[in-house]
Every structure is written in structure tokens, then in C-alpha cells.
Write a protein that holds these residues in place. Structure first.
Motif, PDB file in Angstrom:
ATOM      1  N   THR A 165       3.792  10.729 -17.452  1.00 51.19           N
ATOM      2  CA  THR A 165       3.256  11.419 -16.276  1.00 51.19           C
ATOM      3  C   THR A 165       3.764  10.775 -15.006  1.00 51.19           C
ATOM      4  N   LEU A 166       3.762   9.444 -14.967  1.00 49.53           N
ATOM      5  CA  LEU A 166       4.235   8.710 -13.805  1.00 49.53           C
ATOM      6  C   LEU A 166       5.715   8.984 -13.552  1.00 49.53           C
ATOM      7  N   ILE A 167       6.516   8.896 -14.600  1.00 54.49           N
ATOM      8  CA  ILE A 167       7.961   9.084 -14.453  1.00 54.49           C
ATOM      9  C   ILE A 167       8.280  10.489 -13.945  1.00 54.49           C
ATOM     10  N   ASP A 168       7.649  11.505 -14.530  1.00 57.63           N
ATOM     11  CA  ASP A 168       7.880  12.880 -14.090  1.00 57.63           C
ATOM     12  C   ASP A 168       7.423  13.082 -12.644  1.00 57.63           C
ATOM     13  N   GLY A 169       6.271  12.521 -12.325  1.00 55.50           N
ATOM     14  CA  GLY A 169       5.712  12.708 -10.992  1.00 55.50           C
ATOM     15  C   GLY A 169       6.530  12.059  -9.894  1.00 55.50           C
ATOM     16  N   LEU A 170       7.210  10.954 -10.217  1.00 53.73           N
ATOM     17  CA  LEU A 170       8.009  10.281  -9.197  1.00 53.73           C
ATOM     18  C   LEU A 170       9.151  11.160  -8.691  1.00 53.73           C
ATOM     19  N   SER A 171       9.641  12.043  -9.529  1.00 53.97           N
ATOM     20  CA  SER A 171      10.729  12.925  -9.100  1.00 53.97           C
ATOM     21  C   SER A 171      10.222  14.243  -8.514  1.00 53.97           C
ATOM     22  N   GLU A 172       8.964  14.609  -8.784  1.00 55.58           N
ATOM     23  CA  GLU A 172       8.473  15.925  -8.387  1.00 55.58           C
ATOM     24  C   GLU A 172       7.479  15.902  -7.228  1.00 55.58           C
TER      25      GLU A 172
ATOM     26  N   PRO B 246       0.797  -1.232   0.000  1.00 55.46           N
ATOM     27  CA  PRO B 246       0.000   0.000   0.000  1.00 55.46           C
ATOM     28  C   PRO B 246       0.829   1.280   0.000  1.00 55.46           C
ATOM     29  N   ALA B 247       1.966   1.295   0.702  1.00 49.55           N
ATOM     30  CA  ALA B 247       2.785   2.512   0.731  1.00 49.55           C
ATOM     31  C   ALA B 247       3.450   2.753  -0.626  1.00 49.55           C
ATOM     32  N   GLN B 248       3.861   1.690  -1.309  1.00 50.16           N
ATOM     33  CA  GLN B 248       4.445   1.854  -2.644  1.00 50.16           C
ATOM     34  C   GLN B 248       3.399   2.330  -3.641  1.00 50.16           C
ATOM     35  N   ILE B 249       2.192   1.767  -3.559  1.00 51.49           N
ATOM     36  CA  ILE B 249       1.109   2.213  -4.438  1.00 51.49           C
ATOM     37  C   ILE B 249       0.749   3.666  -4.125  1.00 51.49           C
ATOM     38  N   MET B 250       0.783   4.029  -2.853  1.00 55.74           N
ATOM     39  CA  MET B 250       0.551   5.438  -2.469  1.00 55.74           C
ATOM     40  C   MET B 250       1.514   6.366  -3.189  1.00 55.74           C
ATOM     41  N   ARG B 251       2.773   5.970  -3.211  1.00 56.06           N
ATOM     42  CA  ARG B 251       3.780   6.817  -3.842  1.00 56.06           C
ATOM     43  C   ARG B 251       3.538   6.933  -5.345  1.00 56.06           C
ATOM     44  N   LEU B 252       3.132   5.846  -5.976  1.00 58.35           N
ATOM     45  CA  LEU B 252       2.822   5.870  -7.404  1.00 58.35           C
ATOM     46  C   LEU B 252       1.603   6.744  -7.683  1.00 58.35           C
ATOM     47  N   VAL B 253       0.600   6.666  -6.816  1.00 62.78           N
ATOM     48  CA  VAL B 253      -0.594   7.498  -6.980  1.00 62.78           C
ATOM     49  C   VAL B 253      -0.233   8.978  -6.810  1.00 62.78           C
ATOM     50  N   GLN B 254       0.621   9.285  -5.832  1.00 66.67           N
ATOM     51  CA  GLN B 254       1.073  10.669  -5.676  1.00 66.67           C
ATOM     52  C   GLN B 254       1.732  11.169  -6.958  1.00 66.67           C
ATOM     53  N   ALA B 255       2.529  10.306  -7.582  1.00 69.46           N
ATOM     54  CA  ALA B 255       3.208  10.689  -8.821  1.00 69.46           C
ATOM     55  C   ALA B 255       2.214  10.957  -9.938  1.00 69.46           C
ATOM     56  N   LEU B 256       1.204  10.099 -10.058  1.00 66.96           N
ATOM     57  CA  LEU B 256       0.198  10.277 -11.108  1.00 66.96           C
ATOM     58  C   LEU B 256      -0.640  11.532 -10.881  1.00 66.96           C
TER      59      LEU B 256
ATOM     60  N   GLY C 210      10.428  16.095   1.002  1.00 70.05           N
ATOM     61  CA  GLY C 210      11.224  14.868   1.005  1.00 70.05           C
ATOM     62  C   GLY C 210      10.407  13.603   0.920  1.00 70.05           C
ATOM     63  N   ALA C 211       9.242  13.667   0.283  1.00 68.86           N
ATOM     64  CA  ALA C 211       8.400  12.481   0.159  1.00 68.86           C
ATOM     65  C   ALA C 211       9.090  11.435  -0.700  1.00 68.86           C
ATOM     66  N   ARG C 212       9.155  10.207  -0.201  1.00 72.39           N
ATOM     67  CA  ARG C 212       9.783   9.121  -0.943  1.00 72.39           C
ATOM     68  C   ARG C 212       9.369   7.801  -0.322  1.00 72.39           C
ATOM     69  N   TYR C 213       9.842   6.716  -0.932  1.00 70.05           N
ATOM     70  CA  TYR C 213       9.651   5.389  -0.348  1.00 70.05           C
ATOM     71  C   TYR C 213      11.003   4.725  -0.217  1.00 70.05           C
ATOM     72  N   PRO C 214      11.299   4.068   0.934  1.00 72.94           N
ATOM     73  CA  PRO C 214      10.453   3.937   2.115  1.00 72.94           C
ATOM     74  C   PRO C 214      10.191   5.289   2.782  1.00 72.94           C
TER      75      PRO C 214
END
Length: 262
Positions: free
Chosen positions: A219-226, A147-157, A232-236
Motif C-alpha cells: 500500500t505504501l509503495i503504490d501510494g508513493l507514486s499515486e 515532519p514533511a517526509q512523514i506527511m508524504r508517507l502518510v499521504q501514501a498510506l 505534483g505532490a512530492r518531497y521536497p
């Protein structure tokens, strides 16, 4: 040309998922699988479930192709429109009732109506591959994670797009939701892997799946960095440690007696 291998590295390094992000392509009548595709009925001399093929791709790193001859899962054959039987909806309703997933016909009909399914004969084959090994146009990208990894992907999208991210959370015949629905609705979808995923393909208890149409990949790739960079949001997810703990009363009494903190 897009460097999918680099993009796969970005996704994995940003989320630390235990498996590869997968591309999914739906073949129509007359389309062929790419050279080097592993076919369970040919290369393994057996039929498998669709969720097994997903595991072969995301854990082994194989390029896997399935058509009707490779699949042994009855619910999947029916819901993917590969059975060739008449009144397939009635057969799916009967299946839901016979295995006890619906208490009555009305409930079974409701469950069926919520499934986003291809029309009979629309999908002739399913091609599943790690993103880095993909050299063809594809329909969806699918990523398994906790769930935390999916959260991070959703934040990116959601960093630059406003569409809601939904899903059909039935916990059964989940391959149709995981692999197909994002293409059908043109939006990202989250799914809960079902019983077959856990019985046959060793999907873990903490795993969800996120599917996105191929048009969302950049969109996903750009969002993961932004997304969340300013905090400092990231995973873990990093734990907050800037606080002074308060110990239980017996410890406090000992500290007071010994004047440890005066």
C-alpha cells in the motif's frame, strides 16, 4: 519474490530520508537470529539501548539482533516484558515516579495504561534490519523522517486505505511505541522519539518515526507514486513562485523616484 531492495530505493528516492527504512521482527521462544546478525553483547562486547540498535541498523545499515542479554536500558527491559520480575506494572509506575515523568501515582498509572506493551515473555528477541537486507518475514516497517517526509508517507498510506493513523505521544520509553505498537493494533502508528533516542542514539530534533504493519508495505509503495500525482505532490515540497513580490515602502519610494517600473 518481492524485491525489497527495489522497494527500499523507492521509499528513499520518494522521501529522501537520511536513514534506511527498517524491518522489525519479534522472535519467540526457540527462534534464532539469522546468520550474520550483529549482536551487541557478542560483536561489540557491550550491552546497548534498543534505540542504539535502531540507529546501528538505520544509519550503519547493520542487521542487529537483541535479546535480554544485549539490552542495558532498564525502562525497556521492564516495558518489553523481559525483566522476569513479578508485579512489573508496579515497577514501571515506580520508575515513572522516581525519574519525575509523573507527578503522582494516578498519573503514572494513566501513562502506563496508554502504553501498548507485549505480555511478559512474549518477545524473546528483536531483529532490526534495513529493508533491502531483509530476507525473512517481519512484523513492522519503521521509517524515521522529518515532519514533511512523514506527511508524504502518510499521504501514501491514506491514498487507498481509510484507517486512522494514530500514536501514543509520551516522549519517553518510545521504543515500545515505535517498534511494537503497529503490530499490536494492526494499523500504522506515528511516534515521537523519546529522551533515550536523543541522548544515546543521536536521533535528531526534527525526526519522527512512522511504523506500519508489514501487510501495509505494498500500500505504501503504490501510494508513493499515486498520492497527489495530479498536483505534483512530492518531497521536497516545491515552493510556489508564480507571484510578484511587494517590497517594503522605502524600496517602493526609491523605485517611484527613479521611475524604475513606469
Amino acid at each position: 519474490m518481492v524485491d525489497f531492495a527495489k522497494w527500499q530505493d523507492i521509499i528513499i528516492s520518494s522521501t529522501r530520508t537520511r536513514s534506511f527504512p527498517l524491518t522489525v521482527k519479534f522472535l519467540k521462544e526457540g527462534e534464532e537470529f539469522p546468520e550474520g546478525t550483529r549482536r551487541p553483547s557478542v560483536n561489540l562486547a557491550k550491552r546497548v539501548t534498543i534505540c542504539q540498535a535502531v540507529t546501528m541498523a538505520r544509519i550503519y545499515g547493520w542487521v542487529v539482533g537483541l535479546d535480554r542479554s544485549d539490552i542495558i536500558c532498564v525502562p525497556a527491559i521492564l516495558t518489553w516484558g523481559m525483566s522476569g520480575v513479578q508485579n512489573v506494572e508496579d515497577e514501571i509506575i515506580s520508575l515513572l515516579l522516581s525519574v519525575g515523568f509523573a507527578k503522582d501515582r494516578e498519573t503514572a498509572i494513566s501513562q502506563l495504561n496508554s502504553m501498548i506493551r507485549p505480555a511478559e515473555g512474549e518477545v524473546k528477541g528483536i531483529l532490526i534490519a534495513p529493508l533491502a537486507k531483509t530476507t525473512w518475514e517481519f512484523d513492522n516497517l519503521v521509517i524515521y523522517g522529518n515532519p514533511a517526509q512523514i506527511m508524504r508517507l502518510v499521504q501514501a498510506l491514506k491514498y487507498s486505505r481509510t484507517e486512522e493513523i494514530g500514536g501514543d505521544f509520551q516522549g519517553k520509553i518510545a521504543c515500545i511505541e515505535t517498534l511494537y505498537s503497529a503490530k499490536a493494533v494492526g494499523k500504522p502508528r506515528i511516534s515521537i522519539p523519546g529522551m533515550g533516542d536523543r541522548v544515546f542514539s543521536m536521533t535528531q530534533d526534527d525526526e519522527l518515526a512512522l511504523a506500519i504493519p508489514s501487510s501495509y508495505l505494498s500500500t505504501l509503495i503504490d501510494g508513493l507514486s499515486e498520492a497527489g500525482k495530479a498536483i505534483g505532490a512530492r518531497y521536497p515540497v516545491t515552493f510556489y513562485q508564480n507571484f510578484e513580490p511587494v517590497f517594503p515602502k522605502p524600496y517602493q519610494e526609491i523605485a517611484k523616484k527613479l521611475k524604475l517600473f513606469e
